[in-house]
Design an enzyme around this catalytic site. Structure first.
Site, short mmCIF file in Angstrom:
data_model
loop_
_atom_site.label_atom_id
_atom_site.label_comp_id
_atom_site.label_asym_id
_atom_site.label_seq_id
_atom_site.Cartn_x
_atom_site.Cartn_y
_atom_site.Cartn_z
N SER A 182 0.86 -1.20 0.00
CA SER A 182 0.00 0.00 0.00
C SER A 182 0.89 1.24 0.00
O SER A 182 2.09 1.15 0.31
CB SER A 182 -0.86 -0.02 1.27
OG SER A 182 -1.45 1.23 1.53
N TYR A 231 -3.78 -0.66 10.00
CA TYR A 231 -3.57 -0.84 8.56
C TYR A 231 -2.15 -0.39 8.18
O TYR A 231 -1.41 -1.12 7.49
CB TYR A 231 -4.62 -0.06 7.76
CG TYR A 231 -4.60 -0.32 6.28
CD1 TYR A 231 -5.25 -1.44 5.75
CD2 TYR A 231 -3.94 0.53 5.39
CE1 TYR A 231 -5.24 -1.69 4.38
CE2 TYR A 231 -3.93 0.29 4.03
CZ TYR A 231 -4.58 -0.82 3.52
OH TYR A 231 -4.57 -1.07 2.17
P1 NAP Z 1 -11.88 -4.99 -1.21
O1 NAP Z 1 -12.70 -4.82 -2.45
O2 NAP Z 1 -12.44 -4.62 0.12
O3 NAP Z 1 -11.33 -6.49 -1.19
C1 NAP Z 1 -10.73 -7.04 -0.05
C2 NAP Z 1 -10.70 -8.54 -0.23
O4 NAP Z 1 -10.14 -9.13 0.94
C3 NAP Z 1 -12.11 -9.12 -0.38
O5 NAP Z 1 -12.07 -10.23 -1.23
C4 NAP Z 1 -12.41 -9.56 1.04
O6 NAP Z 1 -13.39 -10.57 1.13
C5 NAP Z 1 -11.05 -10.09 1.44
N1 NAP Z 1 -10.97 -10.24 2.88
C6 NAP Z 1 -10.99 -9.27 3.81
N2 NAP Z 1 -10.96 -9.81 5.05
C7 NAP Z 1 -10.94 -11.16 4.87
C8 NAP Z 1 -10.91 -12.28 5.75
N3 NAP Z 1 -10.91 -12.12 7.08
N4 NAP Z 1 -10.91 -13.51 5.23
C9 NAP Z 1 -10.92 -13.70 3.89
N5 NAP Z 1 -10.94 -12.68 3.01
C10 NAP Z 1 -10.95 -11.43 3.50
O7 NAP Z 1 -10.59 -4.10 -1.33
P2 NAP Z 1 -9.40 -4.05 -2.39
O8 NAP Z 1 -9.09 -2.63 -2.54
O9 NAP Z 1 -9.65 -4.87 -3.58
O10 NAP Z 1 -8.26 -4.69 -1.49
C11 NAP Z 1 -7.39 -5.71 -1.92
C12 NAP Z 1 -6.02 -5.50 -1.30
O11 NAP Z 1 -5.46 -4.31 -1.84
C13 NAP Z 1 -6.04 -5.33 0.20
O12 NAP Z 1 -4.92 -5.98 0.77
C14 NAP Z 1 -5.91 -3.83 0.37
O13 NAP Z 1 -5.35 -3.47 1.60
C15 NAP Z 1 -4.98 -3.50 -0.78
N6 NAP Z 1 -4.96 -2.11 -1.22
C16 NAP Z 1 -6.06 -1.49 -1.72
C17 NAP Z 1 -5.96 -0.18 -2.15
C18 NAP Z 1 -7.12 0.58 -2.72
O14 NAP Z 1 -6.99 1.77 -2.98
N7 NAP Z 1 -8.26 -0.02 -2.96
C19 NAP Z 1 -4.75 0.49 -2.05
C20 NAP Z 1 -3.65 -0.17 -1.55
C21 NAP Z 1 -3.75 -1.48 -1.14
P3 NAP Z 1 -14.95 -10.18 1.35
O15 NAP Z 1 -15.45 -9.61 0.05
O16 NAP Z 1 -15.57 -11.47 1.73
O17 NAP Z 1 -14.97 -9.16 2.45
#
Ligand code: NAP
Length: 251
Positions: free
Chosen positions: A143, A156
């Site tokens: 991130s 986080y």
């Molecule tokens: P998201 O749409 O909220 O996806 C998060 C994913 O993680 C979902 O599939 C969620 O499953 C899963 N997850 C969360 N807690 C879990 C648990 N306890 N057990 C199993 N699965 C779990 O967000 P995203 O942005 O795509 O995030 C993906 C990754 O990218 C994360 O590591 C996040 O920190 C990172 N990231 C995102 C951004 C951004 O701007 N969006 C920036 C930097 C890094 P459910 O759908 O079942 O909740």
């Protein structure tokens, strides 16, 4: 030989039902990999897209809050698709509160999914690669808060800063086994993770104004980076982090 081909490889992606994980799972399939998804929500759309790309797909239903399901995850993927060559540690969660009020529950919940389970799932995949004498690729999703402090997201920031250190440590230990461990640091992307941030119009405007590319990222913007770090093209790349951030860190 195409150095970006993933033909014959099996990739395991956590949290592939939505957002960045879904886009990366589809990108890996389009590059030739069979895909296993691990998570708690049925990744029906991802399954459809992977199969439409002509690849096999299997979902292992598991919550990654704890490390308890790790052995069963490995076993299920090996049984259904074969040995894991590529692991994308994407599943992650976030809790927001002032540091003065931040609860232990919000600390543990985020550290568990974002860091502890990532380590033990990586360890389990790497042990099997070493046993099978096979090379492998691990891609951790870091991130901007692996580099910056952020605000109101103590656990986080701690987890994603820790993940960057862990990426380097694992690269140091596992490069000799032919396992590449690297990270992608997404900037600000339109996913569930950032719904609250995008709903705050002032923050949303401030963020876009600071991104040289002039827009938020969309999940497909990660496709090239994840295929590169999963493919032979990156065989001599170890312990690095590739920001995909529209220029945010260069600002
Ligand atoms: P998201 O749409 O909220 O996806 C998060 C994913 O993680 C979902 O599939 C969620 O499953 C899963 N997850 C969360 N807690 C879990 C648990 N306890 N057990 C199993 N699965 C779990 O967000 P995203 O942005 O795509 O995030 C993906 C990754 O990218 C994360 O590591 C996040 O920190 C990172 N990231 C995102 C951004 C951004 O701007 N969006 C920036 C930097 C890094 P459910 O759908 O079942 O909740």
């Amino acid at each position: 030989m195409n150095p970006f081909s993933l033909q014959g490889k099996v990739a395991l992606v956590s949290g592939a039902n939505t957002g960045l994980g879904q886009a990366m799972a589809i990108a890996l399939a389009e590059a030739g990999a069979d895909v296993a998804a691990v998570g708690r929500t049925d990744p029906a759309d991802t399954a459809q897209a992977v199969r439409a790309a002509g690849r096999r797909f299997h979902w292992v239903e598991a919550s990654l809050d704890t490390t308890a399901p790790v052995p069963a995850i490995i076993e299920a993927v090996e049984r259904e698709l074969g040995g894991i060559d590529i692991l994308v540690n994407n599943a992650g969660t976030i809790r927001r509160n002032d540091a003065l009020d931040f609860s232990e529950e919000d600390w543990d919940a985020v550290m568990g999914v974002n860091l502890k389970t990532v380590f033990f799932l990586s360890q389990a995949v790497a042990r099997r690669l070493v046993e099978r004498k096979r090379p492998g690729k691990i891609v951790n999703i870091a991130s901007m808060l692996s580099f910056q402090g952020g605000i109101r997201v103590a656990s986080y920031t701690a987890s994603k800063s820790g993940l960057l250190g862990l990426t380097r440590l694992l690269a140091n230990e596992w490069a000799a086994h032919g396992i590449n461990v690297n990270a992608i640091a997404p900037g600000y992307f339109e996913t569930n993770n950032t719904t609250a941030l995008r709903a705050d119009e002032k923050r949303q405007r401030e963020i876009v104004a600071r991104i040289p590319a002039g827009r938020w990222g969309v999940p497909a913007d990660l496709a090239g980076a994840v295929v590169f770090l999963a493919a032979a093209a990156s065989d001599y790349v170890h312990g690095t982090v590739l920001p995909v951030d529209g220029g945010w860190l260069a600002r």
